[in-house]
Design an enzyme around this catalytic site. Structure first.
Site, short mmCIF file in Angstrom:
data_model
loop_
_atom_site.label_atom_id
_atom_site.label_comp_id
_atom_site.label_asym_id
_atom_site.label_seq_id
_atom_site.Cartn_x
_atom_site.Cartn_y
_atom_site.Cartn_z
N THR A 42 39.88 45.90 35.95
CA THR A 42 38.60 46.00 36.52
C THR A 42 38.49 47.44 37.14
OG1 THR A 42 38.61 43.70 36.96
CG2 THR A 42 36.81 44.98 38.20
N ASP A 48 38.82 29.12 38.44
CA ASP A 48 39.62 30.17 39.47
C ASP A 48 39.06 30.14 40.71
OD1 ASP A 48 41.98 31.42 39.87
OD2 ASP A 48 41.43 33.07 38.73
N LEU A 67 40.07 49.02 40.25
CA LEU A 67 40.14 47.88 41.26
C LEU A 67 41.03 47.06 41.19
CD1 LEU A 67 36.10 47.14 41.19
CD2 LEU A 67 37.37 48.40 42.77
N GLY A 68 41.73 46.64 40.09
CA GLY A 68 42.84 46.01 39.85
C GLY A 68 43.15 45.38 38.61
N GLY A 98 44.85 42.19 35.83
CA GLY A 98 45.36 40.71 35.83
C GLY A 98 46.05 40.86 34.40
N GLY A 99 46.33 39.38 33.74
CA GLY A 99 46.84 39.17 32.76
C GLY A 99 46.08 39.26 31.63
N PHE A 100 44.67 39.38 31.76
CA PHE A 100 43.68 39.36 30.87
C PHE A 100 43.05 40.84 30.87
CE2 PHE A 100 44.17 34.97 32.14
CZ PHE A 100 44.77 34.38 30.94
N GLY A 101 43.25 41.60 31.37
CA GLY A 101 42.66 43.01 31.48
C GLY A 101 42.39 43.72 32.94
N LYS A 104 34.35 45.42 33.56
CA LYS A 104 35.91 44.56 33.20
C LYS A 104 36.22 44.65 31.78
CE LYS A 104 34.96 41.12 36.89
NZ LYS A 104 34.93 39.68 37.18
#
Length: 353
Positions: free
Chosen positions: A49, A164, A41-42, A44-47, A66
């Site tokens: 999904t 966020d 799904l996508g 980011g800087g932390f992991g 996640k």
């Protein structure tokens, strides 16, 4: 969180060889003998999904996995990360009982990484919805606030700051139209805080949130409940204009967004939004309760204004009426009594603003 039917982009495809789940995506191989990884799904800087199918539960229910990847290299920092992760996951588990927060189904750590298994909510993010339909009306944005402010009340009651809030993290459920708040920054921040790289540099380098939506105190790593109020206010302005907050000019003296000329809303609602996005914490709404009360008061303004008499009372009689509204010797017409009550009410409202 993207809808299930969205195609995997080239950038998402590049994730595949980098992780175990990425390599399993699209195959029949099961993760933990239970989850079939359908697509990415996508990231980011932390992991990263993933969308997955639980082949053990009846109905092969869809879920979201996640994968969080803290950068730790010593046993001590790893143990701290595990403790933080378990604590934050338990908090997410408690919050997931709310219908507008995805339910946490499971959490665990494996091979130096942390995993959250959450309920999959089919639908579009408000960011994608906005791209399809354009700016929202004042009425629809007020409705959005009425839906989301109780969620903030719930989070803050449990001592959680989302960190966020933005259109990309608000999902309108296909099934019933409810707006769901996703992707909590709190868990990421707690994990980052124990990483070796952040031990000596966190005060200067680590930030969880999104530029344009996060207020100054959050950049200083001191988020408060009012930080979520600010982000929600900016989100409303984005919905009214179909623009990113970074597209607006900023007041060079105050640092506040120059948004008023971009929207066509009532003065009373503009005042509420303006107070939500104040840079100064002293001038901003402190809690979701305060915003709800302001919206409730604002909703009565048109009706009450119509009740006002246009006939002026002289100073002597007005003072007498206001001080002794229940004196039996003096008859006050209903419109006069209403006008006196409204003047007092407006005085309290102006004081709050």
């Amino acid at each position: 969180m993207n809808p299930f039917h969205q195609k995997i982009t080239n950038s998402q495809q590049s994730i595949s060889p980098q992780t175990q789940l990425g390599r399993m995506s699209g195959s029949k191989e099961l993760f933990r003998d239970r989850f079939e990884i359908l697509q990415i799904l996508g990231r980011g800087g932390f992991g990263i999904t993933f969308l997955a199918k639980d082949v053990v539960l009846p109905g092969n229910l869809l879920c979201v996995i996640k994968q969080l990847c803290p950068k730790v290299t010593t046993p001590q920092s790893w143990q701290k990360a595990c403790t933080r992760f378990q604590k934050e996951a338990r908090t997410l588990g408690q919050l997931g009982t709310h219908s507008q927060i995805p339910m946490l189904l499971d959490y665990f750590q494996a091979n130096g990484e942390f995993f959250l298994i959450q309920e999959y909510v089919p639908g579009l993010t408000l960011a994608r919805e906005m791209r399809q339909t354009g700016p929202k009306s004042e009425a629809s944005v007020k409705q959005l606030l009425q839906e989301l402010l109780p969620v903030l009340q719930y989070l803050h009651k449990h001592h959680v700051i989302h960190r966020d809030i933005k259109p990309q993290n608000l999902l309108r459920c296909d099934d019933d139209g409810r707006v769901v708040l996703i992707d909590f920054g709190a868990v990421k921040e707690q994990l980052v805080d124990v990483c070796e790289n952040s031990i000596n540099q966190a005060a200067n380098t680590i930030f969880v949130g999104t530029r344009g939506f996060a207020p100054p105190e959050q950049f200083c790593l001191r988020p408060v409940y009012a930080s979520d109020i600010y982000a929600l206010g900016v989100t409303c302005i984005c919905m009214l204009t179909a623009k990113s907050p970074l597209e607006f000019d900023y007041d060079p003296k105050t640092g506040e967004i120059c948004w008023q000329k971009e929207v066509n809303v009532s003065d009373s609602f503009a005042n509420i939004l303006g107070k939500m996005v104040k840079i100064s914490l002293n001038e901003r709404f402190k809690t979701a309760d305060e915003v709800i009360k302001a919206l409730d008061n604002e909703s009565y303004l048109p009706t009450l204004t119509n009740c006002l008499t246009t006939q002026k009372l002289n100073k002597k009689s007005a003072t007498k009426h206001e001080n002794t509204p229940e004196t039996p010797e003096i008859y006050l017409p209903p419109v006069v009594r209403t006008a006196i009550a409204i003047r007092k009410w407006r005085g309290r409202v102006n004081y709050l603003h």
